[in-house]
Design an enzyme around this catalytic site. Structure first.
Site, PDB file in Angstrom:
ATOM      1  N   GLY A 208     120.769   8.345  41.906  1.00 45.36           N
ATOM      2  CA  GLY A 208     119.470   7.752  42.199  1.00 45.36           C
ATOM      3  C   GLY A 208     119.327   7.578  43.700  1.00 45.36           C
ATOM      4  O   GLY A 208     118.343   7.980  44.314  1.00 45.36           O
TER       5      GLY A 208
ATOM      6  N   MET B 285     122.036   6.491  47.497  1.00 45.19           N
ATOM      7  CA  MET B 285     123.403   6.302  47.993  1.00 45.19           C
ATOM      8  C   MET B 285     123.377   5.502  49.283  1.00 45.19           C
ATOM      9  O   MET B 285     122.572   5.768  50.180  1.00 45.19           O
ATOM     10  CB  MET B 285     124.064   7.679  48.211  1.00 45.19           C
TER      11      MET B 285
ATOM     12  N   ASN C  70     124.950   5.253  52.117  1.00 47.38           N
ATOM     13  CA  ASN C  70     125.499   5.635  53.432  1.00 47.38           C
ATOM     14  C   ASN C  70     125.038   4.627  54.479  1.00 47.38           C
ATOM     15  O   ASN C  70     123.852   4.327  54.569  1.00 47.38           O
ATOM     16  CB  ASN C  70     124.976   7.008  53.849  1.00 47.38           C
TER      17      ASN C  70
ATOM     18  N   HIS D 170     119.279  -2.441  45.886  1.00 53.28           N
ATOM     19  CA  HIS D 170     120.685  -2.182  45.552  1.00 53.28           C
ATOM     20  C   HIS D 170     121.411  -1.577  46.757  1.00 53.28           C
ATOM     21  O   HIS D 170     122.482  -2.048  47.154  1.00 53.28           O
ATOM     22  CB  HIS D 170     120.745  -1.246  44.339  1.00 53.28           C
ATOM     23  N   GLU D 171     120.816  -0.558  47.354  1.00 53.13           N
ATOM     24  CA  GLU D 171     121.484   0.102  48.479  1.00 53.13           C
ATOM     25  C   GLU D 171     121.514  -0.806  49.712  1.00 53.13           C
ATOM     26  O   GLU D 171     122.458  -0.762  50.498  1.00 53.13           O
ATOM     27  CB  GLU D 171     120.816   1.442  48.810  1.00 53.13           C
TER      28      GLU D 171
ATOM     29  N   HIS E 290     124.393  -3.151  49.532  1.00 50.28           N
ATOM     30  CA  HIS E 290     125.637  -2.469  49.901  1.00 50.28           C
ATOM     31  C   HIS E 290     125.861  -2.415  51.411  1.00 50.28           C
ATOM     32  O   HIS E 290     126.988  -2.228  51.854  1.00 50.28           O
ATOM     33  CB  HIS E 290     125.590  -1.011  49.451  1.00 50.28           C
TER      34      HIS E 290
ATOM     35  N   GLU F  36     129.878  -2.137  43.244  1.00 50.45           N
ATOM     36  CA  GLU F  36     128.740  -1.810  42.384  1.00 50.45           C
ATOM     37  C   GLU F  36     128.196  -3.009  41.627  1.00 50.45           C
ATOM     38  O   GLU F  36     126.997  -3.178  41.503  1.00 50.45           O
ATOM     39  CB  GLU F  36     129.102  -0.676  41.420  1.00 50.45           C
TER      40      GLU F  36
HETATM   41 ZN   LIG Z   1     125.752   1.140  44.327  1.00 54.01          ZN
END
Ligand SMILES: [Zn+2]
Length: 790
Positions: A235, A237, A239, A270-271, A274, A293
């Site tokens: 979906g 990522m 980075n 979500h990203e 992170h 996650e």
């Molecule tokens: Zn994730």
């Protein structure tokens, strides 16, 4: 071996899809240097001490350096394949971009490196590309120098970070500038599409503000790109500083459904979560991938709930998309013997890629929610802040987080968490009234119907006669004195990761004041109990009947999902029940104007059309003016059209006319809603014709599985093309997840055949997903037998 920095210069032939590179690695090693490298042609390795001999073995590049402390220089060449992992070509409109996706162990496909999360290093990247191209990486561009028809783009050095978070994109991008505080927030798409990214960019702006405040640490890099990638297996990522998205989850137009808009926001948050939790502080090894996650999953919901309280996003945390994040999805996997503990030992890339699943995302997130409910949200946030501060630019383990949460709360977090993350499965709490005492007994819940005497330390919360109580249940059985039982709820609002089986307490339970989450829990458990044989089909139907007059969306949606699944297994037994339930539900939803009702209305219309031919042909009429249909109803209209007209050509034309990924996916889903085998076969052939994006090929199995007439053909398509699919998704971790979801549905009625196929056709990169899928399949098959006997 200690790596300090990578200094990488890549000379990229964009049209030829090749590159030549010079890599300088500053490192220290006690013995010969061993780097990870796959698919690269190593030309020369040298250092201040001269040329070094080297050999390539498997995924390793071994260099005869002896003890080493200095800069090793590697010259090598590589190509850019049509894969979906490593460095790869993402085609669109007769051209392409070059892009990367390195998680978990694919950075080694672009440059030799110590490709593991704890080998953090600084990266200095430079690319020589055609003058008319752009390049994007984690850090801002430092300098651009023109060299004839080429230009050299040098990026600023990154802080210490893991290899799997590095990003490089090369192509013709349009960029839309933006800012949050001191951070540049940039949207990058292929030409002409930035106008569609405003929604995502605004969500990201609010998300960064939320996380800056929650974590109490400012976003660490000078800029953040949101990059739309035309071919992308995942979906999105995370980075660091250059988040990649499939276009479906970044670009929004007037045709985008409410559900997909929500998923855009969810992916963005979500990203973003992170960028701190995962990027700034990273797990030491992949056995703690769930730390990344599950935390990002949980935090995304917190952020969304704060930014858009009217969305009631926590409903989606129980049942929704992506399924790996939900309580339904994670319990659906964790009830199998083939599940794994949240923290699981993994070594090879094949093993690592198979744990990006409902346990690492969903179960971990729900266990975090349980701990937050136990220690309180303020202590939880304080613990998280101190964890991030102590491990910034470095690595940490689950234990470090528990210690931080324990220090912040003064509660027994370590003891509780270590059991929950190391023990596979989850408990079912059987609740009964015995001699004036409430009896709670725990054991492991298994969908096979077997029982296992294992205990968990469960922070049990319950409401007894309206009064809230909590105990930490550490043994298999506890009793609670009760004078007179008038009402009872155990695990209110489902914040605990366990099921509840009430014994002979029906009147009491239904007398209690049940929230939509409580009702959802009862429904979800009932379905699991039905499959495992704890309750009969007749008892199950009696429970469903209580929801005939239901007015809350979450339980309505759950009943609808369960009936849709049962319909694909035993259409003759379910058709009538489904027609009655869905037509009543559609009437309830008719006049509601909120977004959540609009999403469900689309789903329900599609499901009613599957079991009601008159309704389907009425709904199908709108296909004539498909552009005017409201986005939330479009999928249902296209599916109804397929069912009632069998017009394959009409759908093909609509597919070509579709301009967005979502529109194309709707038409693909409609193509597997046909009732005639010949038409379904044409649809399956079309999916692999090269006209469908690689990222979307495997997605055909989801809608196909919902059509009882397509299940068999879908299974044939899957096993005849398994080699093609393996190549297509190699290194992405997508195939094991898809097989895990597809096998238990497609395989019903042909268990032997499916078992034999996977026994003869070993797939080391999908083994865990396959064996868990087969286990759930056997349970479904038993269920079907039971229902047919009823
Ligand atoms: Zn994730």
């Amino acid at each position: 071996m200690e790596v300090a920095s990578y200094d990488l210069l890549m000379d990229i032939a964009f049209e030829q899809l090749k590159f030549k590179a010079t890599l300088k690695i500053k490192l220290q090693s006690e013995q010969d240097v061993i780097l990870n490298s796959v698919g690269l042609e190593i030309l020369h390795v040298s250092s201040g001490r001269g040329t070094h001999r080297f050999i390539q073995k498997g995924e390793d590049l071994m260099v005869e350096t002896g003890p080493f402390d200095g800069v090793l220089e590697v010259e090598y060449e590589g190509s850019v394949p049509d894969s979906l992992a490593g460095i790869y070509r993402a085609p669109y409109d007769q051209t392409h971009i070059i892009t990367t996706h390195f998680e978990a162990a694919q950075a080694r496909r672009m440059f030799p490196c110590v490709d593991q999360p704890d080998a953090k290093a600084e990266f200095k990247l430079a690319v020589r590309i055609d003058k008319d191209l752009d390049a994007i990486s984690n850090m801002p561009v430092d300098a651009v120098t023109t060299e004839g028809e080429k230009k050299l783009v040098t990026f600023r050095k990154t802080p210490r970070m893991s290899t799997y978070l590095l990003y490089l994109g090369v192509g013709k991008f349009d960029v839309r500038a933006g800012k949050v505080g001191m951070t540049d927030l940039l949207l990058a798409t292929t030409r002409g599409k930035t106008g569609l990214g405003g929604f995502a960019q605004e969500e990201a702006r609010m998300g960064i503000q939320y996380f800056n405040a929650y974590y109490g640490i400012q976003y660490a890099l000078p800029k953040l790109h949101l990059v739309g990638v035309p071919e992308f297996a995942q979906g999105a990522m995370e980075n660091w500083g250059a988040i990649t998205f499939r276009e479906l989850l970044l670009l929004v137009d007037s045709n985008t459904s409410t559900a997909i808009k929500r998923r855009v926001s969810q992916a963005v948050c979500h990203e973003l979560a992170h960028q701190w939790f995962g990027d700034l502080v990273t797990m030491k090894w992949w056995d703690d991938i769930w730390l990344n996650e599950s935390f990002a999953t949980f935090m995304a919901y917190k952020a969304l709930d704060s930014i858009h309280p009217e969305w009631e996003v926590w409903r989606n945390f129980f049942n929704g998309e992506p399924r790996v994040e939900t309580l339904a999805g994670s319990m659906g996997k964790d009830c199998l013997k083939g599940t794994h503990p949240i923290q699981v030992s993994v070594n090879t890339p094949d093993e690592i890629e198979q744990i990006f699943d409902a346990i690492s995302y969903g179960k971990g997130a729900h266990v975090l929610q349980m701990i937050e409910a136990f220690i309180g949200d303020i202590a939880f946030r304080e613990g998280v802040r101190s964890y991030l501060l102590s491990h910034a630019y470095a690595n940490a383990t689950g234990n470090d987080l528990w210690s931080a949460l324990e220090d912040a709360s003064g509660k027994k977090v370590k003891m509780i968490m270590s059991r929950w993350i190391q023990q596979p499965g989850y408990p079912v709490l059987t609740v009964s009234l015995r001699d004036g005492k409430l009896n709670l007994r725990q054991e492991r819940f298994l969908i096979s119907g077997e029982s296992e005497k294992v205990t968990w330390p469960i922070p049990v919360i319950f409401e007894l006669n309206g009064e809230r109580k909590s105990i930490l249940m550490e043994t298999d059985e506890v009793t609670v004195e009760v004078d007179q039982l008038r009402s009872l709820k155990v695990n209110p609002n489902r914040t605990g990761f366990y099921s509840v089986h009430y014994r002979d307490l029906d009147t009491i339970i239904w007398n209690s004041d049940l929230s939509p989450y409580d009702k959802w829990g009862i429904l979800f458990d009932s379905f699991q109990f039905l499959v495992s044989g704890k309750i009969t089909f007749t008892q199950y139907l009696q429970i469903l009947e209580r929801f005939n007059e239901e007015n809350e969306l979450l339980p309505m949606e759950e009943v609808s999902d369960q009936l849709a699944l049962l319909y694909t297994f035993v259409p003759s037994k379910i058709e009538q029940i489904s027609r009655k339930f869905h037509s009543t539900l559609l009437k309830v939803l008719q006049d509601k104007t909120d977004e959540n009702s609009s999403i469900l209305r689309g789903t329900v219309a599609g499901r009613l059309a599957a079991v009601d031919a008159d309704y389907a042909s009425k709904l199908a009429e709108s296909f004539r003016e498909y552009e005017k249909v409201s986005p939330d109803m479009k999928l249902a209209v296209a599916q109804a059209y397929a069912r009632s007209t069998g017009d394959y050509e009409g759908l093909r034309i609509a597919y070509d006319k579709s301009s967005s990924d979502e529109d194309k996916l709707r038409i693909l889903a409609a193509m597997v809603a046909f009732t005639e085998e010949a038409l379904l076969q044409r649809a399956f052939d079309f999916v692999l014709s090269g006209e469908v994006k690689r990222q979307d090929v495997i997605g055909i199995l989801g809608p196909a599985a919902a059509n009882p007439r397509a299940r068999g053909l879908a299974w044939n398509w899957l096993h005849s093309n398994i080699g093609t699919l393996q190549d297509m998704y190699h290194g992405t971790g997508r195939l094991p997840e898809v097989l895990f979801s597809a096998i238990p549905i497609l395989g019903v009625g042909r268990v032997r055949e499916v078992e034999n196929f996977f026994r003869d056709h070993r797939m080391p990169d999908c083994e865990a997903g396959i064996s868990a899928g087969l286990e759930r399949l056997r349970a479904h098959d038993r269920l079907v037998e039971n229902i047919m006997r009823t």
